[in-house]
Each structure stands twice: as structure tokens, then as C-alpha cells.
Design an enzyme around this catalytic site. Structure first.
Site, PDB file in Angstrom:
ATOM      1  N   SER A 203       0.865  -1.185   0.000  1.00 59.36           N
ATOM      2  CA  SER A 203       0.000   0.000   0.000  1.00 59.36           C
ATOM      3  C   SER A 203       0.900   1.233   0.000  1.00 59.36           C
ATOM      4  O   SER A 203       2.081   1.137   0.363  1.00 59.36           O
ATOM      5  CB  SER A 203      -0.847  -0.003   1.282  1.00 59.36           C
ATOM      6  OG  SER A 203      -1.419   1.263   1.526  1.00 59.36           O
TER       7      SER A 203
ATOM      8  N   TYR B  78      -2.749  -1.251  10.418  1.00 59.98           N
ATOM      9  CA  TYR B  78      -2.629  -1.280   8.958  1.00 59.98           C
ATOM     10  C   TYR B  78      -1.276  -0.721   8.528  1.00 59.98           C
ATOM     11  O   TYR B  78      -0.567  -1.305   7.710  1.00 59.98           O
ATOM     12  CB  TYR B  78      -3.779  -0.480   8.332  1.00 59.98           C
ATOM     13  CG  TYR B  78      -3.927  -0.690   6.838  1.00 59.98           C
ATOM     14  CD1 TYR B  78      -4.507  -1.852   6.345  1.00 59.98           C
ATOM     15  CD2 TYR B  78      -3.487   0.272   5.925  1.00 59.98           C
ATOM     16  CE1 TYR B  78      -4.658  -2.054   4.977  1.00 59.98           C
ATOM     17  CE2 TYR B  78      -3.624   0.078   4.563  1.00 59.98           C
ATOM     18  CZ  TYR B  78      -4.217  -1.084   4.092  1.00 59.98           C
ATOM     19  OH  TYR B  78      -4.351  -1.284   2.734  1.00 59.98           O
TER      20      TYR B  78
END
Ligand code: NAD
Length: 271
Positions: free
Chosen positions: A154, A167
């Protein structure tokens, strides 16, 4: 009929979390390029079945024979499930490509006191990827020919995401998982890379993708001005899986419309 798109012909690819979203788009793109696709989902449900049918259709349309695309149920956060998944994935022939794509995101504030979500997100996004990468590498080493691992990282591998501690930790960790394994196996025909998506229109972004105002607000932060579809970024995974990327290992390729370019610096404000 011979296919014009066959960069992955003769390869078998396991894609975790590919019943929808980015994983499904990657599975379809791989099938279009001639790969046999193994769709991993936690449950063999309607969504997984629809993804499987989409792969079969894409392969057929590109002129590839039905080469045994199938669904393998497994929760990647369970090492026992991962072992079972790899036994099934390699039952009828070698596996050549693993895409560690399964991922979850939820709020985990930096001052929170409940570790349940913290542990769950790290178990799926980071430990799950490590279990799968190690199982794939053991298999690649067990026969000639090497192999490829691609991790769906990401932009939050590089950009901190306050409020989403787990995350951010998981994607930062994936960056070092990629580089560490790439170096360890660089001389044994095994390439390990990551794709770092920006804002992609999948259910992980249900909080804004269906709301025009919220979506416009998100898109105002993207230098290219728009959030991408999963189909638009899937070919980058195919490139990294293919021999076109034979000399690429240990890299995170950001596919983010410029999000990692520090858009705030477009107009000079520092000097
Ligand atoms: P999504 O929610 O549509 O897909 C996630 C997939 O992972 C689903 O198929 C889900 O069933 C599967 N999954 C979740 N937990 C699992 C588990 N324990 N075992 C097996 N499968 C599991 O979201 P997406 O956006 O397609 O996410 C795919 C990956 O892309 C994730 O790793 C996510 O972090 C990453 N990513 C997404 C974006 C984005 O903007 N959508 C941006 C950067 C990175």
C-alpha cells in the site's frame, strides 16, 4: 486459436483474497495472460464462484484452454489453513506465482486499549503473507525453475496513517518482508516484489467510494485527480509476475496516481 496475451502461459498462480476487489482483478488478468489461476477465499461462496467464472471467461476469450482454474478455501491468518492450501495448490502440478493480496483494514487508534483488532489485522496482512511466502518458497526450492512472490502492499508502506496503527505497521512490515526475502533468495531464481496501490475503488473503501462528496474529497488529495479501478492496476501485477520483470526483485512499485509524490510540494512553500 493462439493467444496474443500469453505472458503467463504454462504458469500456475495462487492469489490470496481473490474473491473480489484487487485480488479478483489480478486473477482475471492472469487468466487472460494464460495462467492457471487458484482463487483463495475464506469461503467458497457466491463471490468466489463469480470470480472463478470471470477468470474462465477471460481465459476463454483470450483463446486459452481451460487449465484447471479453481477455488481454494483458507484463512491466511491460520498457519494450518495455509499449509493445507499449499498442499492443495501443488497437488496436481507445480506452483509458479504467489500473490499475497488478502488484507483487512480497521481503525486502531494509537491510544486504544483493546488489542483484538491490532492482532487480527497483523495476523491477516503481515503474518498471513509471511506464512504464504515461506510455504511458496519451500515449494519453489523443492523443484527447478524458481518462482515469483508479489505482495499487495500500500502507499501506507511509506506514508503513515494515523488512527490505523495496525494497517500502517502491516504494510510497513510487508516492505521489509519483501526486501529481506528478495535478498535471501535472489541467487536461487526466486523474485519477491510488492505493488503499493493508492486509492482503489474496492469494498475496503466503502466509507467513501459510493458517496460523491466523500469521493471528491479523497480524489482532491491524489495528484492525478482520481481513484483507480482494480482492473486499471492489475496489469502491474502481471508485469511483475512475467519474465518482462526477470531482473526486478526486492522492489515496491507504487501504483498510486502520484500519492507518494508529496503533493503538498506541488507549489513551493518551503523556500
Ligand atoms: P477487498 O476487501 O475488496 O478485498 C480483500 C480480500 O481479502 C477479500 O477477498 C477478502 O475476503 C480477503 N480476505 C480478508 N481476510 C482474509 C483472510 N483472513 N484469509 C483470506 N482472505 C482474506 O479490498 P481490496 O482493496 O481489494 O484489498 C486487497 C489488498 O489491497 C489488501 O491487502 C489491501 O490492504 C490492499 N490495498 C488496497 C487499497 C485500496 O485502496 N483498495 C490500497 C492499498 C492497498
Amino acid at each position: 486459436m493462439t493467444s496474443s496475451a500469453s505472458r503467463l502461459a504454462g504458469r500456475t498462480a495462487l492469489i490470496t483474497g481473490s474473491s473480489r476487489g484487487i485480488g479478483r482483478a489480478v486473477a482475471v488478468n492472469f487468466a487472460q495472460e494464460g495462467a492457471t489461476v487458484l482463487i483463495n477465499a475464506r469461503r467458497n461462496d457466491k463471490e468466489a464462484e463469480a470470480a472463478l467464472q470471470a477468470c474462465r471467461q477471460a481465459a476463454r476469450k483470450a483463446g486459452h484452454p481451460d487449465s484447471g482454474h479453481r477455488i481454494i478455501e483458507a484463512d491466511v491468518s491460520s498457519s494450518a489453513d495455509v499449509d493445507r492450501m499449499f498442499a492443495e495448490a501443488t497437488r496436481t502440478g507445480p506452483l509458479h506465482i504467489l500473490v499475497n493480496n488478502a488484507g483487512v483494514q480497521a481503525l486502531t487508534p494509537g491510544d486504544g486499549d483493546d488489542n483484538t483488532e491490532l492482532e487480527r489485522i497483523l495476523a491477516v496482512n503481515l503474518l498471513g503473507a509471511a506464512y504464504c511466502a515461506r510455504a511458496a518458497i519451500r515449494h519453489f526450492l523443492s523443484r527447478p525453475g524458481g518462482g515469483v512472490v508479489i505482495n499487495t502492499s500500500s502507499v501506507h508502506e511509506a506514508i503513515p496513517k494515523p488512527g490505523f496503527l495496525a494497517y500502517s505497521m502491516s504494510k510497513g512490515g510487508l516492505g521489509n518482508l519483501t526486501r529481506t526475502l528478495a535478498l535471501e533468495f535472489a541467487d536461487r531464481g526466486i523474485r519477491i516484489n510488492s505493488v503499493g496501490p493508492g486509492a482503489i475503488l474496492t469494498s475496503i473503501n466503502d466509507s467513501w467510494r459510493g458517496d460523491p462528496d466523500a469521493r471528491a474529497s479523497v480524489e482532491s488529495h491524489i495528484p492525478m485527480g482520481y481513484a483507480a479501478t482494480p482492473e486499471a492496476i492489475a496489469p502491474v501485477f502481471t508485469f511483475l509476475a512475467s519474465d518482462e520483470a526477470a531482473y526486478v526483485t526486492g522492489q515496491t512499485l507504487y501504483v498510486d496516481g502520484g500519492l507518494t509524490l508529496y503533493g503538498d510540494f506541488k507549489e513551493n512553500w518551503s523556500s
